[in-house]
Design a protein around this motif. Structure first.
Motif, PDB file in Angstrom:
ATOM      1  N   ILE A 132      11.276 -10.127  -4.615  1.00  0.00           N
ATOM      2  CA  ILE A 132      11.729 -10.835  -3.117  1.00  0.00           C
ATOM      3  C   ILE A 132      13.060 -10.691  -2.890  1.00  0.00           C
ATOM      4  CG2 ILE A 132      11.751 -13.067  -4.090  1.00  0.00           C
ATOM      5  CD1 ILE A 132       9.831 -11.861  -0.729  1.00  0.00           C
ATOM      6  N   THR A 133      13.972 -10.837  -4.035  1.00  0.00           N
ATOM      7  CA  THR A 133      15.365 -10.517  -4.055  1.00  0.00           C
ATOM      8  C   THR A 133      16.022  -9.307  -3.723  1.00  0.00           C
ATOM      9  OG1 THR A 133      15.339 -10.638  -6.317  1.00  0.00           O
ATOM     10  CG2 THR A 133      15.595 -12.630  -5.264  1.00  0.00           C
ATOM     11  N   HIS A 134      15.032  -8.181  -3.566  1.00  0.00           N
ATOM     12  CA  HIS A 134      15.632  -6.767  -3.197  1.00  0.00           C
ATOM     13  C   HIS A 134      16.419  -6.741  -1.973  1.00  0.00           C
ATOM     14  CE1 HIS A 134      15.186  -2.315  -4.047  1.00  0.00           C
ATOM     15  NE2 HIS A 134      15.098  -2.735  -5.179  1.00  0.00           N
ATOM     16  N   ALA A 135      16.980  -5.575  -1.821  1.00  0.00           N
ATOM     17  CA  ALA A 135      17.781  -5.425  -0.786  1.00  0.00           C
ATOM     18  C   ALA A 135      16.987  -5.583   0.702  1.00  0.00           C
ATOM     19  CB  ALA A 135      18.283  -4.067  -0.706  1.00  0.00           C
ATOM     20  N   THR A 136      16.013  -5.105   0.939  1.00  0.00           N
ATOM     21  CA  THR A 136      15.378  -5.459   2.238  1.00  0.00           C
ATOM     22  C   THR A 136      14.845  -6.910   2.679  1.00  0.00           C
ATOM     23  OG1 THR A 136      14.561  -3.081   2.509  1.00  0.00           O
ATOM     24  CG2 THR A 136      13.607  -4.670   4.114  1.00  0.00           C
ATOM     25  N   PRO A 137      14.155  -7.378   1.646  1.00  0.00           N
ATOM     26  CA  PRO A 137      13.934  -8.809   1.943  1.00  0.00           C
ATOM     27  C   PRO A 137      14.839  -9.624   1.974  1.00  0.00           C
ATOM     28  CG  PRO A 137      12.956  -8.184  -0.065  1.00  0.00           C
ATOM     29  CD  PRO A 137      13.430  -6.706   0.600  1.00  0.00           C
ATOM     30  N   ALA A 138      15.795  -9.450   1.071  1.00  0.00           N
ATOM     31  CA  ALA A 138      17.043 -10.425   0.999  1.00  0.00           C
ATOM     32  C   ALA A 138      17.953 -10.393   2.170  1.00  0.00           C
ATOM     33  CB  ALA A 138      17.848  -9.979  -0.314  1.00  0.00           C
ATOM     34  N   SER A 139      17.935  -9.336   3.039  1.00  0.00           N
ATOM     35  CA  SER A 139      18.650  -9.107   4.009  1.00  0.00           C
ATOM     36  C   SER A 139      18.431 -10.033   5.205  1.00  0.00           C
ATOM     37  CB  SER A 139      19.046  -7.500   4.465  1.00  0.00           C
ATOM     38  OG  SER A 139      19.534  -6.763   3.430  1.00  0.00           O
ATOM     39  N   PHE A 140      17.236 -10.460   4.962  1.00  0.00           N
ATOM     40  CA  PHE A 140      16.731 -11.565   6.004  1.00  0.00           C
ATOM     41  C   PHE A 140      16.956 -12.984   5.933  1.00  0.00           C
ATOM     42  CE2 PHE A 140      14.516  -7.423   7.246  1.00  0.00           C
ATOM     43  CZ  PHE A 140      14.585  -7.509   8.545  1.00  0.00           C
ATOM     44  N   TYR A 141      17.396 -13.257   4.674  1.00  0.00           N
ATOM     45  CA  TYR A 141      17.597 -14.735   4.552  1.00  0.00           C
ATOM     46  C   TYR A 141      18.758 -14.919   3.811  1.00  0.00           C
ATOM     47  CZ  TYR A 141      15.647 -13.894  -0.398  1.00  0.00           C
ATOM     48  OH  TYR A 141      15.424 -13.261  -1.515  1.00  0.00           O
ATOM     49  N   ALA A 142      19.537 -13.889   2.845  1.00  0.00           N
ATOM     50  CA  ALA A 142      20.539 -14.062   2.119  1.00  0.00           C
ATOM     51  C   ALA A 142      21.824 -13.692   2.695  1.00  0.00           C
ATOM     52  CB  ALA A 142      20.230 -13.607   0.815  1.00  0.00           C
ATOM     53  N   HIS A 143      23.089 -13.992   2.131  1.00  0.00           N
ATOM     54  CA  HIS A 143      24.256 -13.399   2.434  1.00  0.00           C
ATOM     55  C   HIS A 143      25.227 -13.132   1.296  1.00  0.00           C
ATOM     56  CE1 HIS A 143      23.501 -14.331   6.650  1.00  0.00           C
ATOM     57  NE2 HIS A 143      23.037 -15.661   6.097  1.00  0.00           N
ATOM     58  N   GLN A 144      25.009 -12.180   0.732  1.00  0.00           N
ATOM     59  CA  GLN A 144      25.843 -11.600  -0.474  1.00  0.00           C
ATOM     60  C   GLN A 144      26.651 -10.328  -0.257  1.00  0.00           C
ATOM     61  OE1 GLN A 144      26.309 -13.665  -2.979  1.00  0.00           O
ATOM     62  NE2 GLN A 144      24.853 -15.383  -2.531  1.00  0.00           N
ATOM     63  N   LYS A 145      27.835 -10.172  -0.782  1.00  0.00           N
ATOM     64  CA  LYS A 145      28.504  -8.858  -0.744  1.00  0.00           C
ATOM     65  C   LYS A 145      27.879  -7.585  -1.314  1.00  0.00           C
ATOM     66  CE  LYS A 145      31.824  -9.960  -4.454  1.00  0.00           C
ATOM     67  NZ  LYS A 145      33.191 -10.168  -4.637  1.00  0.00           N
ATOM     68  N   TYR A 146      27.073  -7.782  -2.403  1.00  0.00           N
ATOM     69  CA  TYR A 146      26.395  -6.649  -2.762  1.00  0.00           C
ATOM     70  C   TYR A 146      25.124  -7.043  -3.298  1.00  0.00           C
ATOM     71  CZ  TYR A 146      26.005  -2.688  -6.015  1.00  0.00           C
ATOM     72  OH  TYR A 146      25.493  -1.305  -6.392  1.00  0.00           O
ATOM     73  N   ARG A 147      24.157  -6.044  -3.184  1.00  0.00           N
ATOM     74  CA  ARG A 147      22.749  -6.073  -3.216  1.00  0.00           C
ATOM     75  C   ARG A 147      22.097  -6.275  -4.890  1.00  0.00           C
ATOM     76  NH1 ARG A 147      19.978  -0.467  -1.963  1.00  0.00           N
ATOM     77  NH2 ARG A 147      18.397  -1.257  -3.238  1.00  0.00           N
TER      78      ARG A 147
END
Length: 363
Positions: A132-147
């Motif tokens: 659930i922390t992978h690039a696609t799902p993460a991009s909807f709820y997280a803000h980090q400089k690197y995947r």
């Protein structure tokens, strides 16, 4: 009122009918969706979709769409995007660098559509067959400089406000190197957490949030016994989110179509795509019955340079083939159904997925 001739009478009737039909058509075109379900089959291009038609024992649910477009997928840093930049284009409406999670090219956090809708009391959810922390799902709820910063991304999920999530990635939430137990933190934030199974008959409460972390890393392959996880998780997610009177936004990712492409493994790829296709059918059935749900199905990019070539020149036999172990720069299709679906026709940048959805559900 008297009519001088039958022709005059008929003409007036036709004018009235035309006005009536135009009015109905305009009303249908202007209808706004209450709910949005964005489905992303990671790594899926036209050949992948075609495989669901050739190899599926059932008719492909992609065939049910009438409104189809194409998106350009290049990122701000590369002609060929990765999933992080591609998903951030969908979630935040900006072109950014490969690897970026919900941030722009200056690594500044950009509010996502999920976060914007939460402020308007929409219910939100993310589902994936990856972590659930992978690039696609993460991009909807997280803000980090690197995947690859999945420990930090997991922390973002705790404070995200997402009402429903399901996928793998348990190792990023418990037994962490920093000693933080994020499963306990999620429970403390009001989540009902499940770490071993997903019961599609679970009774859902509108007042509760739900989290499912069902594998240490990514979920198993369909070929290795994942079963109906994606179908069941989507069914359960819709059941929970649809309890919200204001509406909901749900992102569903078939993550491992991409992994099959990276592995140049046709059987892996096709099995994952057919699994995703089955979930499309469920979502379309729900949207047709509901009448207020926009469904958008697309991909962040194509993976593998996949093609359905002939088998040694025999045009009655297909041999799935690949040209790369990475992504490709080809455009990928967009399929839409429900209120506002016509807006997704044509050729446009991937960031327009965000802007079109935002425009349709604006206040």
């Amino acid at each position: 009122m008297k009519f001088t001739s039958f022709t005059q009478y008929l003409s007036l009737c036709l004018i009235g009918l035309t006005i009536s039909c135009t009015s109905v058509k305009t009303t249908a075109q202007n209808k706004k969706p209450k709910n949005v379900i964005l489905m992303i089959a990671d790594g899926t291009g036209l050949s992948q979709i075609s495989s669901s038609q050739f190899y599926n024992s059932q008719p492909s649910n992609y065939d049910r769409f009438k409104h189809i477009g194409l998106i350009k997928t290049s990122s701000a840093s590369d002609l060929i995007t990765d999933s992080a930049a591609g998903a951030t284009a969908f979630s935040a409406g900006v072109k950014t660098y490969n690897g970026a999670i919900g941030v722009n090219t200056d690594t500044i956090a950009i509010p996502t559509i999920l976060e914007d809708l939460e402020k308007r009391n929409f219910a939100t959810g993310v589902i994936a067959t990856s972590t659930i922390t992978h690039a696609t799902p993460a991009s909807f709820y997280a803000h980090q400089k690197y995947r690859k910063m999945e420990l930090e991304i997991a922390q973002d999920l705790v404070t995200s406000g997402v009402d429903f999530f399901a996928g793998g990635g348990r190792k990023f939430f418990e037994n962490r190197e920093d000693g933080n137990n994020l499963v306990a933190a999620l429970e403390g934030s009001g989540y009902e957490m499940y770490l071993d199974r997903l019961d599609p008959t679970l009774k859902m409460k509108a007042s509760k949030k739900y989290g499912f972390l069902l594998a240490d890393s990514g979920m198993p392959k369909v070929l290795e016994g994942r079963g109906s996880f994606l179908y069941d998780a989507t069914k359960l997610g819709i059941k929970r989110l649809s309890k919200n009177k204001e509406g909901f936004f749900l992102m569903v990712e078939g993550s491992q179509v991409d992994w099959g492409g990276h592995n140049n493994d046709g059987e892996y790829l096709v099995s994952e795509l057919i699994d995703f296709d089955t979930v499309i059918g469920q979502v379309l059935d729900y949207a047709a019955k509901d009448g207020n749900t926009l469904v958008v199905v697309t991909a962040d990019h194509e993976t593998g340079g996949f093609t359905l070539a002939s088998d040694e020149g025999d045009y009655n036999k297909i041999n799935p083939s690949f040209s790369t172990g990475g992504h490709s720069a080809t455009m990928v299709p967009v399929f839409a159904y429900g209120p506002g679906a016509a807006e997704f026709m044509g050729i446009y940048e991937n960031t327009a997925i965000y802007s079109k959805i935002k425009a349709l559900i604006k206040e």
